[in-house]
Write an enzyme that holds these catalytic residues in place. Structure first.
Site, PDB file in Angstrom:
ATOM      1  N   GLY A  25       0.819  -1.201   0.000  1.00 28.55           N
ATOM      2  CA  GLY A  25       0.000   0.000   0.000  1.00 28.55           C
ATOM      3  C   GLY A  25       0.858   1.259   0.000  1.00 28.55           C
ATOM      4  O   GLY A  25       1.932   1.316  -0.604  1.00 28.55           O
ATOM      5  N   SER A  26       0.404   2.271   0.733  1.00 29.28           N
ATOM      6  CA  SER A  26       0.999   3.599   0.627  1.00 29.28           C
ATOM      7  C   SER A  26       2.425   3.707   1.139  1.00 29.28           C
ATOM      8  O   SER A  26       3.105   4.702   0.839  1.00 29.28           O
ATOM      9  CB  SER A  26       0.121   4.616   1.368  1.00 29.28           C
ATOM     10  OG  SER A  26      -1.131   4.748   0.726  1.00 29.28           O
ATOM     11  N   CYS A  27       2.915   2.754   1.915  1.00 31.53           N
ATOM     12  CA  CYS A  27       4.329   2.771   2.312  1.00 31.53           C
ATOM     13  C   CYS A  27       5.233   2.805   1.079  1.00 31.53           C
ATOM     14  O   CYS A  27       6.336   3.349   1.120  1.00 31.53           O
ATOM     15  CB  CYS A  27       4.670   1.538   3.148  1.00 31.53           C
ATOM     16  SG  CYS A  27       4.061   1.590   4.841  1.00 31.53           S
ATOM     17  N   LYS A  40       4.922   4.471  -1.534  1.00 33.70           N
ATOM     18  CA  LYS A  40       5.062   5.797  -2.140  1.00 33.70           C
ATOM     19  C   LYS A  40       6.439   6.399  -1.846  1.00 33.70           C
ATOM     20  O   LYS A  40       6.875   7.321  -2.538  1.00 33.70           O
ATOM     21  CB  LYS A  40       3.947   6.708  -1.645  1.00 33.70           C
ATOM     22  CG  LYS A  40       2.574   6.290  -2.168  1.00 33.70           C
ATOM     23  CD  LYS A  40       1.436   7.022  -1.485  1.00 33.70           C
ATOM     24  CE  LYS A  40       0.083   6.468  -1.961  1.00 33.70           C
ATOM     25  NZ  LYS A  40      -1.060   7.004  -1.214  1.00 33.70           N
TER      26      LYS A  40
END
Length: 467
Positions: A95-97, A99
C-alpha cells in the site's frame, strides 16, 4: 506368505556447530513482542510483525512475529501459520508505504521537487477499466510533499507517470524488492516484482501506490534504512559473531544521491508532523515515517476484501537516524484498521524504548511536542484505492522473476542418483568432483543428503543400492 518391505534410512555423522552472537537486543525485542501482541489483540488483527534495524550497520535489533508458539512443543494440525516468521516469510502488498519508492525515483529521474504542484484531480481519476478514488475527497493541486503527507493515491499515480515504467522498475529493484535480503534465516521470501514485460496498462499506476508488488516487513525496513542512511542500501544481518570472530557487515551500495535521501527525510517528517502519521510522534525526537494501508486479497473469491494490512515505516532522530522501525498488522478491519491508526502507535512505543535503552541524544526539548499544522489532519489516513479485478493478484504469481541457480552454485548441490546403476552414479560423481559412499548393489534407491541439497566442503554422499 506376504513379504513386508523394510524402509531404509541413511544418516550423516553429526558435526559440531559454532557458537554465534546475534545482533538482537533483548530489551528492544521484549518491547517489540509486547507491543505487537497488544496491538493485534486491540485491533482484531490476524497476524503481525515488527522489525527494528540499525541504518548504520544493518544490525537487526529486534524481530517480532505474531502469533507466537513454543518451539519445544511439536507442531499441531493446522499450526503452520503460527510457526511462520511473518517478518521475513509472509509477503503482502504494502500500500501507501511504497510511495516512498515512487517519490524517491521522482527526485532522481525527473525535475520534480517537494514544492512541485501535483494535480490530484479532485480525488477521482479514471484509468482503463477502473476508477481511483482518494479517501480525502476534494484534493486539487497540492505540492508533492503534501501528496506524501496526505497519502494521495492519485497524486502518487501522477508522480509515477512522470517517472515511467523503466525507471520505476529499476528503483524497485534497487531498493531490494523482488529479491532476498540475504539475512541468516530460513524460508525468507523475496517478495514479488513483476518483469516489465508482464506489466499491464495500469500496472505503473498500481505500483506507484503500492499495489501489484509484494514485500516483507524486513524488506520495508531495508528500504527505510536506505533513506535513513543517506541513500545507501544496507543489507540486514542477524549474526554479529561466529566462533568468537566478528562477522563483517555486507558492503553498502549507493542507490540514491545523498541530497535525494535528505529531501525524502524532510518529506517523511511532514507525514508525522501534519499528515497521516501523527500518532508516531515522539517526545524529544524528530521522526520521519510513512503509513500504509492495503486491501487484502481473498484467494477463494478472487477479490479484494475490506480487511487491511496496516503498516508504518519510520526512523528517528531525523538528522542522524539511529533506528528504523517497521510495524505491520495483517487482517485489520475498516478505517480503524488503517496503518496510521494501528501501526503508528506501535512504532511510537517501540521506538521510544529503543532510543532510551540505546541512549540516543534527544534533538528536541522534552516539553516540545509538535502539533498538527493543519486542523483535523490528525484524523487523516491513507487513501485505499479500489484494486479492481483486472488480472491475477501479485501474490498468486509464480516465481518466474527469480534468478536461476548459477552453474557454479549447481555444482555444489547434490545430484539425483535414484534409479541409476552404481557405475553411472560413480561416473557422474567423478565428473563433478563429488565423493560417493556406495552400499549394496543394483540401482540407487536411497541417498543422503537429498537431491538438491547444498554440499559443504568435505561432505560425502551416501547412496544405498538394491535390486
Amino acid at each position: 506368505m506376504k513379504r513386508r518391505g523394510i524402509e531404509s534410512q541413511l544418516d550423516a555423522d553429526g558435526r559440531p556447530g559454532a557458537p554465534i552472537t546475534l545482533t538482537i537486543d533483548e530489551r528492544i525485542q521484549f518491547v517489540a513482542e509486547r507491543e505487537l501482541a497488544a496491538a493485534v489483540a486491540a485491533h482484531g488483527a490476524v497476524s503481525g510483525s515488527v522489525v527494528v534495524m540499525s541504518p548504520v550497520t544493518g544490525d537487526v535489533l529486534a524481530m517480532a512475529s505474531y502469533p507466537t508458539y513454543d518451539p519445544n512443543l511439536p507442531p499441531q494440525p493446522g499450526e503452520n501459520f503460527a510457526r511462520q516468521n511473518h517478518a521475513v516469510s509472509v509477503p503482502f502488498e504494502p500500500g501507501s508505504c511504497f510511495k516512498i519508492i515512487t517519490l524517491s525515483a521522482a527526485l532522481e529521474t525527473t525535475s520534480l521537487t517537494p514544492d512541485s504542484p501535483i494535480n490530484c484531480h479532485g480525488g477521482v481519476l479514471s484509468l482503463p477499466g477502473r476508477v481511483i478514488h482518494d479517501s480525502h475527497a476534494g484534493i486539487g493541486i497540492i505540492p508533492m510533499a503534501m501528496v506524501l503527507a496526505r497519502s494521495s493515491n492519485i497524486g502518487a499515480i501522477e508522480i509515477g507517470m512522470r517517472v515511467g515504467q523503466t525507471h520505476m522498475y529499476d528503483y524497485m529493484r534497487g531498493f531490494g524488492f523482488g529479491q532476498k535480503s540475504g539475512i541468516e534465516l530460513p524460508a525468507e521470501s523475496p517478495g514479488k516484482v513483476r518483469k516489465l514485460s508482464h506489466w499491464g496498462k495500469t500496472s505503473l499506476a498500481s505500483v506507484s501506490m503500492g499495489q501489484e508488488v509484494s514485500v516483507t516487513t524486513l524488506q520495508l525496513a531495508q528500504a527505510g534504512a536506505a533513506i535513513a542512511s543517506g541513500g545507501l542500501l544496507i543489507r540486514p544481518r542477524l549474526v554479529a559473531k561466529k566462533a568468537g570472530q566478528a562477522v563483517p557487515a555486507p558492503a553498502p551500495v549507493r542507490i540514491l544521491k545523498p541530497e535525494s535521501a535528505f529531501t525524502m527525510r524532510e518529506m517523511m517528517e511532514g507525514v508525522v508532523l501534519h499528515g497521516t502519521g501523527t500518532r508516531a510522534k515522539l517526545a524529544g525526537y524528530t521522526v520521519g515515517g510513512k503509513t500504509g494501508s492495503a486491501q487484502i486479497f481473498d484467494f477463494a473469491t478472487k477479490r479484494y476484501t475490506h480487511s487491511y494490512n496496516g503498516s508504518f515505516v519510520g526512523f528517528a532522530p531525523l538528522t542522524n537516524p539511529a533506528i528504523v522501525v517497521v510495524v505491520t498488522l495483517n487482517g485489520t478491519h475498516g478505517e480503524g484498521g488503517f496503518g496510521g491508526v494501528v501501526a503508528a502507535p506501535v512504532f511510537h512505543e517501540v521506538a521510544a524504548e529503543a532510543l532510551r535503552v540505546m541512549e540516543v541524544p534527544k534533538d528536541l526539548p522534552d516539553e516540545m511536542f509538535p502539533k498538527p499544522l493543519v486542523a483535523g489532519n490528525a484524523d487523516l489516513d491513507d487513501s485505499v484505492a479500489d484494486a479492481g479485478e483486472d488480472g491475477p493478484n501479485i501474490l498468486e504469481d509464480g516465481d518466474e522473476d527469480q534468478p536461476a541457480v548459477s552453474e557454479d552454485d549447481a555444482l555444489a548441490r547434490v545430484p539425483d542418483f535414484k534409479g541409476k546403476t552404481m557405475r553411472a552414479v560413480l561416473a557422474e560423481a567423478a565428473a563433478k568432483g563429488l565423493t560417493v559412499l556406495p552400499d549394496g548393489s543394483g540401482v540407487a534407491r536411497v541417498q543422503f543428503p537429498a537431491p538438491g541439497a547444498i554440499l559443504h566442503q568435505g561432505d560425502r554422499i551416501r547412496v544405498q543400492f538394491s535390486r
